[in-house]
Design an enzyme around this catalytic site. Sequence first.
Site, mmCIF file in Angstrom:
data_model
loop_
_atom_site.group_PDB
_atom_site.id
_atom_site.type_symbol
_atom_site.label_atom_id
_atom_site.label_comp_id
_atom_site.label_asym_id
_atom_site.label_seq_id
_atom_site.Cartn_x
_atom_site.Cartn_y
_atom_site.Cartn_z
ATOM 1 N N GLU A 5 29.304 -1.485 -25.491
ATOM 2 C CA GLU A 5 30.484 -1.895 -24.724
ATOM 3 C C GLU A 5 30.582 -3.407 -24.649
ATOM 4 O O GLU A 5 31.655 -3.990 -24.841
ATOM 5 C CB GLU A 5 30.414 -1.346 -23.289
ATOM 6 C CG GLU A 5 30.389 0.160 -23.176
ATOM 7 C CD GLU A 5 29.001 0.753 -23.411
ATOM 8 O OE1 GLU A 5 28.058 0.005 -23.796
ATOM 9 O OE2 GLU A 5 28.844 1.964 -23.233
ATOM 10 N N ASP A 26 33.600 -5.786 -26.210
ATOM 11 C CA ASP A 26 34.446 -6.652 -25.387
ATOM 12 C C ASP A 26 34.481 -8.083 -25.918
ATOM 13 O O ASP A 26 35.550 -8.641 -26.116
ATOM 14 C CB ASP A 26 33.951 -6.670 -23.935
ATOM 15 C CG ASP A 26 34.201 -5.358 -23.220
ATOM 16 O OD1 ASP A 26 34.876 -4.490 -23.792
ATOM 17 O OD2 ASP A 26 33.714 -5.212 -22.088
ATOM 18 N N SER A 43 38.652 0.872 -23.561
ATOM 19 C CA SER A 43 37.805 -0.320 -23.446
ATOM 20 C C SER A 43 38.030 -1.253 -24.612
ATOM 21 O O SER A 43 37.681 -2.427 -24.540
ATOM 22 C CB SER A 43 36.323 0.023 -23.463
ATOM 23 O OG SER A 43 36.034 1.199 -22.855
#
EC number: 3.4.14.9
Length: 571
Positions: free
Chosen positions: A275, A279, A479
């Site tokens: 994750e 990002d 995300s």
Amino acid sequence: MNGAKAARVSSLVALLVYFGIPMQCVLLEPDQRLSIPDGWTFTGRLAASDNVTLTFALKQQRVDILQDVVERVSDPDSLLYGMYLTLEELTSLIEPASITRFTVQKWLQSFGIEACQTVETLDFLQCSMTVGTAEKLLPGSEFSRYVKGQRSVVRSPVPYQIHKELVDHIDFVGGLHRFPKERKIVSRGWGKSKSMEGTFHLGVMPSILRQRYNLSDSDIGSASNNSQACAQFLEQYFHQQDLAEFMQIFGSGFEHHSQVDHVVGPQGGPKAGLEASLDVEYIMSTGANISTWVFSNPGRYESQEPFVDWLLSLSNLSSVPWVHTVSYGDDEDSLSVAYMQRINVEFMKAAARGLTILFASGDDGAGCREVGKGIHTFRPSFPASSPYVTTVGGTSFKNPFQVTLEVTDYISGGGFSNVFLMPDYQVAAVKHYLMTVSKPPPQSYYNASGRAYPDVAALSDNYWVVSNRIPIPWVSGTSASTPVFGGILSLINDQRLQKGLAPLGFLNPALYKLQSSGNSTALFDVTQGCHMSCFDEKVQAQGFCAAPQWDPVTGWGTPNFPKLLRALLPK
Ligand SMILES: *[C@@H]1O[C@H](CO)[C@@H](O)[C@H](O)[C@H]1NC(C)=O
Ligand SMILES: *[C@@H]1O[C@H](CO)[C@@H](O)[C@H](O)[C@H]1NC(C)=O
Ligand SMILES: *[C@@H]1O[C@H](CO)[C@@H](O)[C@H](O)[C@H]1NC(C)=O
Ligand SMILES: *[C@@H]1O[C@H](CO)[C@@H](O)[C@H](O)[C@H]1NC(C)=O
Ligand SMILES: *[C@@H]1O[C@H](CO)[C@@H](O)[C@H](O)[C@H]1NC(C)=O
Ligand SMILES: *[C@@H]1O[C@H](CO)[C@@H](O)[C@H](O)[C@H]1NC(C)=O
Ligand SMILES: *[C@@H]1O[C@H](CO)[C@@H](O)[C@H](O)[C@H]1NC(C)=O
């Protein structure tokens, strides 16, 4: 109540507790879910001599004026548009009344609690104390340890109470009930659609995004003090080497940074998180050549709530990036209304300062919750459902071999809040959807008077991510959409800053105004596909469907950079 009286009351409270005399206590968060989430194992009560750190959210003043300020500074037609508050000005607006600070301080002192830290805005206190003290301070609480894999937290499986004198001074106490929520990012492989089996797909990478969203190689940042950030929770770390390798493989053609410039909070750990890698790699691919920060909130103390910690750090720094992207969310029905309302005020505080806060809309479509035997409703997610953030949904390419038409990604989170009323800025857009959509889900599944989300969308399917030096394909989820959209807003801020204009701040009022004008081309309208929901007879796994203009699956659609820039950058 004056100060001397408050002091007398709080020492009286301490005395009563000392002698075990029941006092008038109340539940501050009666509706907070107490059940232990799946995967966590109880390992026992803590000893009275163990330490915990608790967070006290002190009641703020003049929240109604703050709300008014936010409306004005975010409305392009207001005289005050872009006239954001400094952190100092914000503090003088909302800081807790002296009676609040005094009462809370005396209350804590009467239990011998001295080790407290506050923030610039003076509306939070974080204090460490022994478990013995905490259990007396908050009658009912029983601090226990829970483990899940490598992680351990301290929480109370029973509700805490607080003396009723404190009710007017504290919104909630953090560190007792809410378990840290993990993001489940997936590498989806071929699972998605049978028709894709055996076909080869190149996947989404910076060049594809820049092509689809019409970013030319010269659409990069160049304002000297522009910056953007993403927030990470738990032990999610990115590695600078992964970012460098990612940019080496995928970053050709456009000027970019290959380093995160600033990390707030601890950063490290042998293994990078997928994750965290996603990002930073993608916010820096659309928001190219823009200084990037990471807010790292690992939850150092077992009793911390990492999400609340992120908000505390925003309130404790006078200079922070203009754009923040966050992929974090929890079911609204698992959180107390007192907690959500206070967190919502934290987003108003950010909006008043001109910060743009983007949240992923979630990866469960409309969600599903059983409310009675065999009776379901959709399940909204918070903070996606906050009216003071911009929420980003997900899309995929209709034809995976062509960088053109986007359709709904069936996972894209969306729906209607059961907690927050629909804000004025979206009333007309949502009404249009509900009046024109051909087959809306049964009314009992959602609350048509609530804040509807998402606001916008971006691709959420089949990304390439480099993590632990390995390029990983098929990474999917909103995300991914969120940093992509965040980087694009940073590019617009960049142009605004270069012209001496204020940054975009809280985008929604301007966005809905722009889009409602009728023929805006600033976003590619997504009109095909539905997202998932309950597997029951009534809805058969189908939630809402995309439609022309705004819809609760993909919002207004995905960015067409040159047009969006022109619309948000006055001549
Ligand atoms: C709790 O904190 C105090 C003060 O920081 C420290 O002296 C004590 O050793 C700690 N107790 C435990 C069990 O960690
Ligand atoms: C806020 O910042 C100050 C000084 O920069 C620091 O002393 C304090 O511990 C911080 N507050 C929290 C809750 O970390
Ligand atoms: C942007 O992209 C779309 C589709 O990819 C294309 O049709 C359009 O001409 C491009 N340029 C502008 C300025 O919209
Ligand atoms: C990249 O950004 C810096 C400011 O941070 C600017 O000075 C530089 O010109 C930019 N690079 C390009 C190629 O525009
Ligand atoms: C950015 O630059 C402007 C103008 O040069 C200045 O007013 C502002 O304080 C700067 N902001 C930050 C965060 O440094
Ligand atoms: C619907 O939402 C409103 C506010 O948005 C709230 O007051 C009401 O309780 C909600 N209804 C249900 C059934 O949750
Ligand atoms: C669309 O744009 C045209 C020309 O730019 C304008 O005349 C017209 O009023 C617009 N339509 C709507 C519904 O706003």
